[in-house]
Design an enzyme around this catalytic site. Structure first.
Site, PDB file in Angstrom:
ATOM      1  N   PRO A   1       0.819  -1.211   0.000  1.00 24.13           N
ATOM      2  CA  PRO A   1       0.000   0.000   0.000  1.00 24.13           C
ATOM      3  C   PRO A   1       0.850   1.257   0.000  1.00 24.13           C
ATOM      4  CG  PRO A   1      -0.431  -1.365   1.939  1.00 24.13           C
ATOM      5  CD  PRO A   1       0.819  -1.861   1.314  1.00 24.13           C
ATOM      6  N   GLU A   2       0.483   2.119  -0.896  1.00 24.07           N
ATOM      7  CA  GLU A   2       1.065   3.451  -0.938  1.00 24.07           C
ATOM      8  C   GLU A   2      -0.051   4.428  -0.559  1.00 24.07           C
ATOM      9  OE1 GLU A   2       3.300   4.082  -4.600  1.00 24.07           O
ATOM     10  OE2 GLU A   2       3.539   1.928  -4.850  1.00 24.07           O
TER      11      GLU A   2
ATOM     12  N   ARG B   1       3.723 -11.027   5.640  1.00 21.58           N
ATOM     13  CA  ARG B   1       5.168 -10.834   5.736  1.00 21.58           C
ATOM     14  C   ARG B   1       5.612 -10.208   7.054  1.00 21.58           C
ATOM     15  NH1 ARG B   1       7.164  -8.558  -0.006  1.00 21.58           N
ATOM     16  NH2 ARG B   1       9.202  -8.971   0.906  1.00 21.58           N
TER      17      ARG B   1
END
Length: 278
Positions: free
Chosen positions: A2-3, A112
DNA sequence: CGATCTACCTGATGGC
DNA sequence: TGCCATCAGGTAGATC
């Protein structure tokens, strides 16, 4: 993952879904997601608090509480915030479960485990979360004039993609949107910031603002691995409007002749049109 | 000081 | 099939 556009999409959904709710309980699983303070401290400071607002700075989410604390969330590469019900099954990578007094839950899911949650006093955020204090201008949250943009740009001689992704200069742009912005501006990733004409600076400024807003309008980008989904588990749509990112060998959508090229810059995949970007 | 690398993780994918 | 290498939206910290 996500940006800025994806984080902003989730922020807007959180604003609708969780503001006004009171936190009943917090469950922390695993040891990596809550690492800056003990899970017990996080629980103690969250339980009983009412959520009063949700802000964003760059890629950080700030959940404001009526206790004067902020719950800071960074999704990093694979974090997701997902609404759930208590009866829903808890996925393997759910690391934090926040349950509200009125029912309903918020799950922090993160395969992650790079993502992070922590609580700080709102008035001590700059000392206790220096990475937030260091963030540069957020081009969506803090609209700036093109002359301000030009001043920051020219004060930092470096390659354009390094500039766009430097969170201490502009906050929120990552690998996908840097490439899309540079394509929209017609500029190569390796042009130097101090080599641009004033017309090119204005093009880049417009591309930053317009690309980010357009991406937000489409709910952000979700790639094939579906690592980004919104609060309701739905993917974004902006990937269908990408001009270069993840489009190697496909024809450039502007010139319609030349294939999109892929190279490596700063260890990251970088996509561009060798003709339309100069 | 900037640039370059490495580490943090899991999972998907592709070559052999 | 399996095994191994590579790659993925991010960032901090070490090293040069």
């Amino acid at each position: 993952m996500p940006e800025l556009p994806e984080v902003e999409t989730v922020r807007r959904q959180l604003e609708r879904e969780v503001v006004g709710r009171r936190i009943k309980s917090v469950e922390v699983r695993g040891t990596r997601t809550v690492r800056r303070q003990s899970p017990e401290e996080l629980q103690r400071r969250l339980e009983g608090a009412r959520i009063t607002g949700v802000e964003r700075r760059g890629k950080y989410l700030l959940v404001e509480l009526d206790t004067g604390d902020l719950l800071v969330i960074h999704l990093r590469m694979s974090g997701q915030l997902v609404r759930a019900a208590a009866k829903d099954e808890v996925s393997k990578h759910t690391h934090v479960i926040i349950t509200f007094t009125q029912g309903g839950q918020l799950h922090f899911v993160d395969p992650r485990t790079f993502g992070e949650l922590f609580v700080v006093a709102a008035d001590a955020i700059d000392e206790q979360a220096p990475e937030l204090a260091q963030l540069g201008i957020d081009p969506v949250d803090e609209p700036m004039s093109w002359t301000t943009f030009a001043r920051v740009l020219q004060a930092h001689p470096m390659k354009l993609k390094a500039f766009l992704t430097d969170q201490s200069l502009l906050a929120g742009i990552g690998n996908i949107y840097a490439d899309e912005i540079l394509f929209a501006a017609g500029l190569r990733y390796d042009r130097m910031t101090d080599s641009l004409s004033s017309q090119e600076i204005r093009r880049l400024y417009r591309a930053v603002v317009e690309t980010l807003h357009e991406a937000i309008r489409y709910g952000g980008s979700t790639l094939a691995d579906e690592q980004y989904v919104d609060l309701h588990g739905r993917p974004g749509q902006f990937q269908e409007h990408h001009h270069v990112y993840n489009r190697e060998h496909q024809p450039c959508r502007r010139c319609r002749r030349n294939p999109v090229l892929k190279t490596k810059f700063q260890g990251r995949a970088t996509y561009y049109c060798g003709v339309c970007q100069v």
